[in-house]
Design a protein around this motif. Sequence first.
Motif, mmCIF file in Angstrom:
data_model
loop_
_atom_site.group_PDB
_atom_site.id
_atom_site.type_symbol
_atom_site.label_atom_id
_atom_site.label_comp_id
_atom_site.label_asym_id
_atom_site.label_seq_id
_atom_site.Cartn_x
_atom_site.Cartn_y
_atom_site.Cartn_z
ATOM 1 N N HIS A 85 -8.280 1.550 -1.055
ATOM 2 C CA HIS A 85 -9.733 1.587 -1.274
ATOM 3 C C HIS A 85 -10.473 1.880 0.018
ATOM 4 O O HIS A 85 -11.394 2.724 0.051
ATOM 5 N N GLY A 126 -6.693 2.603 -5.275
ATOM 6 C CA GLY A 126 -7.360 1.427 -4.747
ATOM 7 C C GLY A 126 -8.787 1.272 -5.236
ATOM 8 O O GLY A 126 -9.532 2.251 -5.368
ATOM 9 N N THR A 127 -9.167 0.027 -5.512
ATOM 10 C CA THR A 127 -10.541 -0.296 -5.894
ATOM 11 C C THR A 127 -11.012 -1.479 -5.051
ATOM 12 O O THR A 127 -10.240 -2.082 -4.310
ATOM 13 N N GLU A 128 -12.259 -1.833 -5.210
ATOM 14 C CA GLU A 128 -12.810 -2.959 -4.467
ATOM 15 C C GLU A 128 -12.119 -4.259 -4.843
ATOM 16 O O GLU A 128 -12.011 -5.183 -4.030
ATOM 17 N N ASP A 129 -11.619 -4.350 -6.086
ATOM 18 C CA ASP A 129 -11.008 -5.582 -6.567
ATOM 19 C C ASP A 129 -9.513 -5.678 -6.277
ATOM 20 O O ASP A 129 -8.951 -6.774 -6.275
ATOM 21 N N TRP A 181 -6.738 -2.908 -1.559
ATOM 22 C CA TRP A 181 -7.804 -2.732 -0.574
ATOM 23 C C TRP A 181 -7.468 -1.704 0.497
ATOM 24 O O TRP A 181 -8.365 -1.032 1.005
ATOM 25 N N ILE A 198 -9.791 5.612 0.940
ATOM 26 C CA ILE A 198 -10.564 6.540 0.106
ATOM 27 C C ILE A 198 -12.026 6.543 0.547
ATOM 28 O O ILE A 198 -12.654 7.603 0.689
ATOM 29 N N SER A 199 -12.577 5.358 0.773
ATOM 30 C CA SER A 199 -13.980 5.258 1.198
ATOM 31 C C SER A 199 -14.190 5.950 2.540
ATOM 32 O O SER A 199 -15.190 6.651 2.744
ATOM 33 N N TYR A 255 0.851 -1.184 0.000
ATOM 34 C CA TYR A 255 0.000 0.000 0.000
ATOM 35 C C TYR A 255 0.887 1.234 0.000
ATOM 36 O O TYR A 255 2.095 1.157 0.269
ATOM 37 N N VAL A 312 -18.045 0.642 2.681
ATOM 38 C CA VAL A 312 -17.085 -0.354 2.227
ATOM 39 C C VAL A 312 -17.760 -1.719 2.235
ATOM 40 O O VAL A 312 -18.418 -2.085 3.216
#
Length: 367
Positions: A229, A220-223, A226, A232-233, A214, A240
């Motif tokens: 991701h 980062g995306t859900e796939d 993480w 960011i969320s 990281y 999430v």
Amino acid sequence: MTATGTGEGAPALVGRRPVLVTGGAGFIGSNIADRLARDGHDVLVYDALARPGVERNLAWLQGTHSARISVVKADVRDDAALADAARDAAAVFHLAAQVAVTTSLADPASDFDINVRSTFRLLEALRRRDRPAPLVFASTNKVYGDLADVALESTNRAYLPRDPNIRRYGISEQRPLDFHTPYGCSKGAADQYVLDYARSFGVPTVVLRMSCIYGQRQMGTEDQGWVAHFAISALEDRPVSIFGDGSQVRDVMDVSDAVEAYLAAWQRIGSVGGRAFNLGGGPANAISLRDLLDHLGGLTGRPVRTEYLDWRSGDQRWFVADARAARAALGLRAPVPWRRGVDALARWLQAERGLDALAAAPLAGVA
């Protein structure tokens, strides 16, 4: 000199042999390219710019190192462009890949072409040279499968191995390979091709089987990705999705530590060529999804909203890399403590995305 290719061939750097970074506009690739340029190397970034957001990484690289960065915008499935880019490279860091398990399940043919066939073509291009260039390959912990045979116990916050040695050190390179999902198969097959080209043809190669990396410049995306991701969320107050119960554990590693490992693998290729190493933050940086969510909630001053869904195919409930072999052979420093690294990532994302100030206290004193 900075030049941009179109897939028709790499730009010539007169009198220079650039270091080729495939996927060089991506998360780890852009960090490696930045470090190489700062160290005085000419860098050839090879990237299709297919992933949303990576064009910002490329613009940052070109703006920061205008005299050192050259670019070929091409897909790794373009055999001619890839071979041309590798023709005069002093070394190759091969990070271009299809990186999501979910995508591999939806389109296994493309996953194979990108991860296996393109790696094979790159190895062939290097083998045909009078003197093959070193290649450092980005592999994955997914080559060990779902680890379903590792007995676990749950603390309601995290899964932990019952075996005290595994709990203390993690999964070592002695663990048998066990490919699950098309992604695991394609990355695992490429991993083995890279090792065998050292054994069969004398191409100097090293494989790094990464746990969760990281840090800055991660989209980062859900796939995939993480940690970023989740961050960011949390910063944008978006929910999430947790696949499973949130107690699954990974050892996370700051990208600055990963870059050190990649460069050390190249610098020590004479002694480590033909070997595979596990690379991750180790037991000291092993965290559950719940741990990260709680920490991000403390940073933002509000709980991270979550929704729980079914487990995904091939997901490991626990993986921690035993990176002792890599630390010893590559001379690596102790990894950045995860809280400090995640705090730095959150503040970078805040600035990069123009978000409101975090609620947390300054980073000073964070372990």
